[in-house]
Design an enzyme around this catalytic site. Structure first.
Site, PDB file in Angstrom:
ATOM      1  N   HIS A  86       0.820  -1.215   0.000  1.00 18.65           N
ATOM      2  CA  HIS A  86       0.000   0.000   0.000  1.00 18.65           C
ATOM      3  C   HIS A  86       0.855   1.267   0.000  1.00 18.65           C
ATOM      4  CE1 HIS A  86       0.079  -0.105   4.558  1.00 18.65           C
ATOM      5  NE2 HIS A  86       0.069   1.202   4.398  1.00 18.65           N
ATOM      6  N   ASP A 230       1.206  -7.692   2.351  1.00 19.71           N
ATOM      7  CA  ASP A 230       1.289  -6.259   2.056  1.00 19.71           C
ATOM      8  C   ASP A 230       2.753  -5.795   1.929  1.00 19.71           C
ATOM      9  OD1 ASP A 230       0.866  -3.558   1.796  1.00 19.71           O
ATOM     10  OD2 ASP A 230      -0.592  -3.420   3.420  1.00 19.71           O
ATOM     11  N   SER A 660       3.941   2.285   8.452  1.00 20.16           N
ATOM     12  CA  SER A 660       3.762   1.268   7.422  1.00 20.16           C
ATOM     13  C   SER A 660       5.064   1.057   6.684  1.00 20.16           C
ATOM     14  CB  SER A 660       2.705   1.701   6.424  1.00 20.16           C
ATOM     15  OG  SER A 660       1.459   1.320   6.906  1.00 20.16           O
TER      16      SER A 660
HETATM   17  N1  ARG Z   1      -4.678   0.564   7.459  1.00 15.87           N
HETATM   18  C1  ARG Z   1      -3.379   0.557   6.894  1.00 15.87           C
HETATM   19  C2  ARG Z   1      -2.756   1.966   7.009  1.00 15.87           C
HETATM   20  O1  ARG Z   1      -3.231   2.776   7.718  1.00 15.87           O
HETATM   21  C3  ARG Z   1      -3.367   0.027   5.502  1.00 15.87           C
HETATM   22  C4  ARG Z   1      -4.039   0.848   4.475  1.00 15.87           C
HETATM   23  C5  ARG Z   1      -4.017   0.298   3.082  1.00 15.87           C
HETATM   24  N2  ARG Z   1      -5.121  -0.589   2.795  1.00 15.87           N
HETATM   25  C6  ARG Z   1      -6.369  -0.194   2.412  1.00 15.87           C
HETATM   26  N3  ARG Z   1      -7.289  -1.097   2.220  1.00 15.87           N
HETATM   27  N4  ARG Z   1      -6.695   1.061   2.214  1.00 15.87           N
HETATM   28  O2  ARG Z   1      -2.206   2.589   6.156  1.00 15.87           O
HETATM   29  N1  GLU Z   2      -1.205   1.342   7.641  1.00 21.51           N
HETATM   30  C1  GLU Z   2      -0.601   2.365   8.443  1.00 21.51           C
HETATM   31  C2  GLU Z   2       0.415   3.182   7.617  1.00 21.51           C
HETATM   32  O1  GLU Z   2       0.246   3.340   6.429  1.00 21.51           O
HETATM   33  C3  GLU Z   2      -0.026   1.772   9.674  1.00 21.51           C
HETATM   34  C4  GLU Z   2      -1.119   1.335  10.570  1.00 21.51           C
HETATM   35  C5  GLU Z   2      -1.237   2.201  11.796  1.00 21.51           C
HETATM   36  O2  GLU Z   2      -1.778   3.309  11.701  1.00 21.51           O
HETATM   37  O3  GLU Z   2      -0.795   1.747  12.844  1.00 21.51           O
HETATM   38  O4  GLU Z   2       1.327   3.748   8.121  1.00 21.51           O
END
Ligand code: ARG
Ligand code: GLU
Length: 729
Positions: A86, A230, A660
């Protein structure tokens, strides 16, 4: 009243306010004084110098900021970098078309020549970290006469000047790709300077298909148990001397100072784990009023508006695969923040964050009274009154931002060249007319780029504007809305329709019609899209100005509040809120109990992928080849001792957005996984960490290596890496 006071006093006395065991995003340069002994006790085998060595190379030198909002790690002597799928998503999307759909099918460069450049993408190394608190404070004092508004102490541009002054212009001139940044910590109570080396030639090396890299998509996002691979792979290129240089075919792979060794031996429950990365923003030092504001204004508006936006977008995306490619990144960004806002509000209520923060402010209040520190009591009052006073403005600003400026793409059209052209037409200045006509055309191409679809924008904006006018009182709407009522009878759909059918940027045809027209001035003057954009943007500036008047006393009070907490508790016991600077968090690999009678284990395997498989749901499609490998247990050396193939695991480390792509390391400092998400029960951790609930979600490095080697057949990449070699200490 009196009763309440007694109750609160008792409450304060009964709750010793200590950070819980594994909480914290610690600064590397203070690790030794703050946390090193605890880390050793948990299972760290390294010395503090192995992690951070200001005078030599250490693990920190293998951790990079990837782009502006993610982390990555260098994993080979040839500049290979791992991050999340991502995080590479925008780049992967950029190279994708219906013919070469790398988002759908994945991409693997089988030779260096096939690696794909990504203009605009950078990788940043942190070369040095210096405490410059005294220097900055001296500068602030010296410049106080120029700082009539009292805002320099948090101002990035002021601090940039201070950094230049500190480093010296001569040094600056002679450094290629080096940047110096001073950032405030603890709300402006401390300052650190970061010396950065920024590489602008970063090439895409490999990415699994979205059915692996984004498996479970939005349904599984922010959730455990998780089965997403991921990750994506990039390579840093440099000039022949190893210096940062813009893309050039003659650039060569960077020979980095340091890269991580990888362990394929896996992890067990209770193993030590540490994560180094660039967490973005946290709110640990919120008062109770700010928690309420976040829940009731910021998050509430976001949840409501994005839900509407995403529904409209997704309908169009599912109808047409070309639209799905165009809007995949915008959609993912929107739902990610949407879902985390829901999770944060859930945690705020479920775990009474308002009370938790109230206790802290009461504790400080009492301590301040006992210690003659009236200023801290005043600071608490000042925060409360600023939050009170800005409530309406903040609601309007959030509504405008979410429903219009972020949600409606045409609100971002550039109108300055249209204004200049109008001016040129009125003075009949031929050269200027030509210049601004050209500029206008390139503005159009920039706006209506390959990822823009006017039908989608029209549909989304109709839905969003309807909600906006429903919730924001008429006398608080931007001036362009007068026309909605006078010319369109309040019918939002009719206004949007008119914008698209008449505006110069409404379509390519409209633009051509305009270019051929003899009455350009008239068309420019009456252009609805330009006038809409102008009106909503100046409304935004107006709101910001009003909010700024309240922001200054608020920022001051926050600085004081945090100063008070540090004084009361001792500075070494606290970590500064995340601010996109290099931090370390440590803890253990560990499952958790989300609710009564339910326990979640710490490790997922490919069995779970097959349990979730659903070929009729785009989020849970499993690629044929992956199924084939699974059925034949073709896992190579990456299987666990019980024969199962690991996919992801969790640890009670303290991470947030920006983390991330961060490397997850074991007690020997070997790479065992890549951080990519947080669990639903831990999303509130930006305000309050909960040791029993919060977990970082990590893709197991064994799954990453398995996908690279067995799924993609990119063995040449595996051969580049140092797998299962004892790290050089
Ligand atoms: N929750 C994760 C973060 O905050 C992954 C986001 C990417 N995935 C998605 N389905 N949007 O970035
Ligand atoms: N998916 C998040 C990022 O892009 C990390 C998840 C979180 O917020 O802990 O940094």
């Amino acid at each position: 009243m009196i009763k309440k006071k007694i109750f609160l006093t008792a409450l304060v006395a009964s709750i010793a306010f200590h950070l819980s065991a594994d909480e914290g995003m610690w600064m590397l340069q203070l690790l030794k004084q703050q946390k090193y002994p605890e880390m050793r006790a948990l299972g760290l085998k390294l010395t503090d110098y192995d992690i951070y060595n200001p005078d030599g190379s250490s693990i920190k030198d293998a951790v990079v900021q990837f782009g502006n909002g993610c982390t990555g790690e260098v994993i080979s002597s040839q500049g290979l970098v791992l991050t999340n799928h991502h995080c590479g998503y925008g780049s992967i999307q950029n190279h994708s078309s219906l013919k070469n759909n790398y988002l759908e099918e994945g991409f693997w460069a089988m030779s260096r020549e096939q690696e794909l450049p990504n203009p605009g993408l950078t990788v940043t190394f942190i070369e040095r970290i210096d405490d410059v608190t005294d220097f900055v404070k001296q500068c602030l004092e010296r410049d106080s006469a120029k700082d009539s508004l009292g805002v320099f102490y948090l101002s990035p541009s002021y601090l940039k000047g201070v950094a230049r002054e500190r480093v010296g212009e001569v040094v600056l001139k002679n450094l290629q790709g080096i940047d110096f940044e001073i950032k405030p910590f603890y709300n402006g109570n401390r300052y650190y300077m970061f010396t950065k080396k920024i590489y602008p030639d970063v090439r895409l090396v490999g990415a699994p298909p979205s059915s692996i890299g984004k498996f479970g998509a939005d349904t599984d996002n922010w959730m455990w148990p998780r089965h997403t691979g991921d990750f994506s792979v990039f390579r840093i290129y440099a000039d022949k001397d190893g210096n940062p240089a813009p893309y050039s075919p003659s650039n060569v792979p960077l020979k980095p100072k340091r890269w991580l060794t990888i362990s394929s031996r896996g992890i067990q429950e209770n193993d030590f784990a540490m994560i180094i990365g660039f967490p973005g923003t946290t709110y640990q030092y919120f008062t109770s009023w700010e928690v309420q504001e976040r829940r009731d204004i910021d998050n509430a508006v976001r949840i409501n508006i994005r839900n509407i936006r995403q529904k409209a977008m997704l309908e169009e995306m599912l109808k047409d695969p070309a639209v799905k490619i165009q809007y995949s990144s915008k959609y993912a960004g929107s739902t990610n923040g949407y879902k985390s806002a829901i999770g944060a509000n859930w945690a705020i209520d479920k775990h009474n964050f308002v009370d938790v923060k109230l206790r802290k402010q009461l504790q400080l209040q009492q301590w301040a009274r006992n210690n003659n520190r009236g200023e801290y009591v005043s600071a608490i009052d000042a925060i409360r009154s600023a939050v009170d006073q800005r409530a309406n403005l903040r609601f309007r600003e959030r509504m405008l931002s979410e429903a219009i400026l972020m949600g409606i793409e045409f609100s971002k059209v550039r109108y300055t060249h249209a204004d200049s052209l109008l001016q040129a037409l009125s003075t009949k200045d031929k050269a200027a007319i030509e210049k601004y006509t050209d500029a206008l055309q390139s503005d159009y191409r920039l706006f209506a780029n390959k990822d823009y679809n006017p039908q989608v924008d029209q549909k989304v904006s109709t839905a969003l504007l309807s909600e906006y006018v429903r919730l924001v009182p008429r006398n608080e709407q931007p001036s362009i809305f007068d026309e909605l009522y006078s010319r369109f009878d309040g019918d939002v759909g009719a206004l949007v329709q008119a914008i698209f059918s008449t505006s110069i940027f409404g379509s390519e045809q409209n633009l051509q019609r305009f270019l051929a027209s003899k009455r350009k001035d008239k068309l420019l003057k009456s252009d609805l899209m330009f006038r809409f954009a102008q009106s909503v943007n100046s409304e935004y500036d107006r709101l910001q100005m009003q909010l700024n008047a309240l922001k200054r006393p608020y920022d001051e009070a926050r600085k004081k509040y945090v100063e008070g907490i540090l004084e009361m508790d001792g500075e070494l016991n606290h970590f500064p809120d995340a601010n996109l600077t290099l931090r370390l968090t440590y803890g253990k690999v560990k499952g958790y109990r989300p609710r009564d009678a339910v326990f979640y284990g710490y490790q997922t395997t490919m069995d779970g992928i097959m349990e979730k498989e659903d070929s009729t749901n785009w989020e849970f499609v499993v690629p044929e080849k992956l199924k084939y490998l699974y059925q034949n247990s073709d896992f190579g050396i990456y299987a666990m001792p019980n024969g199962k193939m690991p996919v992801a695991f969790i640890a009670d480390t303290h991470t947030t957005g920006g983390n991330s792509g961060s490397p997850v390391m074991n007690g020997n400092g070997e790479l065992v996984g890549i951080n990519f998400d947080r669990n639903w029960e831990g999303v509130g951790g930006d305000i309050q960490y909960l040791p029993d609930f919060q977990r970082s979600i990590i893709v197991d490095i064994r799954y990453v290596l398995f996908v690279i080697e067995h799924y993609a057949g990119a063995k040449h990449l595996i051969e580049e890496m140092d797998i299962d070699k004892i790290p050089e200490i």
